[in-house]
Write a protein that holds these residues in place. Structure first.
Motif, PDB file in Angstrom:
ATOM      1  N   ARG A 105       7.330   3.825  -1.427  1.00 42.92           N
ATOM      2  CA  ARG A 105       6.163   2.483  -1.135  1.00 42.92           C
ATOM      3  C   ARG A 105       6.403   1.572  -0.059  1.00 42.92           C
ATOM      4  NH1 ARG A 105       8.133  -2.426  -4.375  1.00 42.92           N
ATOM      5  NH2 ARG A 105      10.395  -2.045  -4.723  1.00 42.92           N
ATOM      6  N   HIS A 106       7.613   1.371   0.233  1.00 39.98           N
ATOM      7  CA  HIS A 106       7.868   0.697   1.474  1.00 39.98           C
ATOM      8  C   HIS A 106       7.278   1.463   2.848  1.00 39.98           C
ATOM      9  CE1 HIS A 106      11.680  -0.771  -0.906  1.00 39.98           C
ATOM     10  NE2 HIS A 106      10.611  -1.746  -0.803  1.00 39.98           N
ATOM     11  N   ARG A 113       5.065   3.392   2.829  1.00 37.00           N
ATOM     12  CA  ARG A 113       3.517   3.340   2.837  1.00 37.00           C
ATOM     13  C   ARG A 113       2.893   1.998   3.216  1.00 37.00           C
ATOM     14  NH1 ARG A 113       3.415   7.157  -2.466  1.00 37.00           N
ATOM     15  NH2 ARG A 113       2.749   9.114  -1.382  1.00 37.00           N
ATOM     16  N   THR A 114       3.673   0.916   2.654  1.00 39.99           N
ATOM     17  CA  THR A 114       3.574  -0.394   3.089  1.00 39.99           C
ATOM     18  C   THR A 114       2.977  -0.609   4.612  1.00 39.99           C
ATOM     19  OG1 THR A 114       4.050  -1.230   0.932  1.00 39.99           O
ATOM     20  CG2 THR A 114       3.932  -2.743   3.004  1.00 39.99           C
ATOM     21  N   ALA A 136      -4.330  -4.480   4.472  1.00 40.62           N
ATOM     22  CA  ALA A 136      -3.141  -3.472   3.948  1.00 40.62           C
ATOM     23  C   ALA A 136      -3.156  -3.631   2.410  1.00 40.62           C
ATOM     24  CB  ALA A 136      -1.834  -3.796   4.781  1.00 40.62           C
ATOM     25  N   ALA A 137      -3.001  -4.950   2.018  1.00 41.28           N
ATOM     26  CA  ALA A 137      -3.121  -5.126   0.456  1.00 41.28           C
ATOM     27  C   ALA A 137      -4.176  -4.597  -0.329  1.00 41.28           C
ATOM     28  CB  ALA A 137      -2.899  -6.733   0.327  1.00 41.28           C
ATOM     29  N   LEU A 192      -3.767  -0.679  -0.472  1.00 37.39           N
ATOM     30  CA  LEU A 192      -2.682  -0.160  -1.184  1.00 37.39           C
ATOM     31  C   LEU A 192      -2.942  -0.778  -2.574  1.00 37.39           C
ATOM     32  CD1 LEU A 192       0.300  -0.968   0.946  1.00 37.39           C
ATOM     33  CD2 LEU A 192      -0.505   1.321  -0.003  1.00 37.39           C
ATOM     34  N   LEU A 219       2.652  -7.543  -1.629  1.00 38.17           N
ATOM     35  CA  LEU A 219       2.848  -7.143  -0.195  1.00 38.17           C
ATOM     36  C   LEU A 219       3.894  -7.631   0.500  1.00 38.17           C
ATOM     37  CD1 LEU A 219       1.801  -4.467   1.243  1.00 38.17           C
ATOM     38  CD2 LEU A 219       0.420  -6.136   2.341  1.00 38.17           C
ATOM     39  N   GLN A 235       7.348  -7.113  -0.697  1.00 38.18           N
ATOM     40  CA  GLN A 235       8.009  -5.931  -0.167  1.00 38.18           C
ATOM     41  C   GLN A 235       8.675  -6.083   1.388  1.00 38.18           C
ATOM     42  OE1 GLN A 235       6.158  -2.047  -0.217  1.00 38.18           O
ATOM     43  NE2 GLN A 235       5.284  -2.683  -2.383  1.00 38.18           N
TER      44      GLN A 235
END
Length: 308
Positions: free
Chosen positions: A9-10, A12-13, A26-27, A30, A37, A40
């Motif tokens: 997940r990191h 992908r962020t 981005a938020a 995802l 976000l 993270q």
């Protein structure tokens, strides 16, 4: 041995932040809150003791640490996704077909890049567009003539159909560069009353301008139709009438100054696109991946798109 806190997940962020260009987008990409976000990212920055990107730059400028983690994401995530697709193929079979029917003339501007990305991921799935314009693409699903329909509305009365949200977008009024209505910050229904409105040759219920703005106000302006978007813009540019199209479909023409645009209504006129299919197809991995790829590709590449 260094104990890593990195998770998929990191990575992908970080990719989403780079591809979308901002924390807010981005938020959305995802399906996270902006605070989740940010949490993270802060976790990683605390772990490595350095910022991952410059907060005040748009789009984000990544630091050396952030760039190195992006390199890892670009190397690892495609392998993870490929492995997940392989597992789905092994468990549910490889083959399939996806015949797509569309109700909108402008669909192809965004649909083709999504299809190209999907084809590279699922080469064994037969992908095709059902030729011709279809006023009732959902009806083709029940007739077995299409597998997926791209529609602008969810019909709550339609039985035996699953709807998958794709994205929302703004629809702008298009005018010649010398048009008097450009003096207004936005247009309302009455502004169209004495204008020739140029549309595609489709039923009124499929035209957001007519359905959402003109009909409720009782405004019935003169009309002209054309099959092609470029022909519509040429007519607008030459002062033959006005039109209303998705911002993403005409952004290139606006950037070149070919025509001008104004919002429709104080809050703007919005449209939506959804993918409809029969329930038995919804569970197929390749259909789920097609919806995901379409949403992400469109969100990253099209102007003014918001995920539903």
């Amino acid at each position: 041995m260094i104990q890593s806190i990195l998770e998929i997940r990191h990575l992908r962020t970080l990719q989403a932040l780079r591809d979308s260009g901002s924390l807010v987008r981005a938020a959305q990409l995802l399906n996270l809150t902006q605070s989740a976000l940010s949490h993270q990212i802060k976790l990683l920055e605390d772990r490595y003791g350095t910022p991952l990107f410059e907060r005040k730059s748009v789009p984000p400028q990544f630091s050396a640490t952030g760039t190195r983690l992006l390199q890892l994401a670009d190397a690892v995530l495609p392998q993870v996704e490929a492995a997940e697709r392989d597992v789905a193929r092994l468990s549910q079979g490889q083959g399939g077909q996806l015949r797509i029917a569309v109700e909108c003339h402008t669909c192809f501007d965004w649909l083709m890049p999504a299809m190209d990305a999907f084809r590279a991921r699922w080469p064994e799935v037969e992908l095709d567009i059902v030729s011709g314009f279809h006023a009732d693409p959902v009806g083709l699903l029940h007739q077995g003539r299409a597998d997926l329909a791209i529609v602008s509305e969810v019909d709550a009365q339609e039985q035996g159909v699953d709807y998958h949200p794709l994205f929302g977008f703004e629809i702008r009024a298009l005018l010649a560069n010398t048009h008097a209505l450009l003096a207004k910050p936005y247009l309302v229904a009455q502004d169209f009353a004495d204008q020739t409105v140029i549309t595609y040759p489709v039923p009124d219920e499929m035209l957001d301008l007519v359905r959402q703005v003109l009909e409720p106000a009782g405004v019935r302006p003169p009309r002209r139709t054309t099959e092609l978007t470029v022909a519509m813009l040429q007519l607008v540019a030459s002062g033959r009438g006005v039109a209303a199209l998705p911002l993403w479909a005409v952004q290139g023409y606006l950037d070149r100054g070919y025509v001008a645009a104004r919002p429709i209504g104080a809050q703007g006129l919005r449209g939506e696109l959804h993918a409809a299919c029969l329930p038995q197809l919804s569970s197929r991995p390749f259909l789920q991946d097609f919806v995901r790829v379409t949403r992400e590709t469109s969100f990253v590449t099209l102007k003014g798109v918001e995920l539903l």
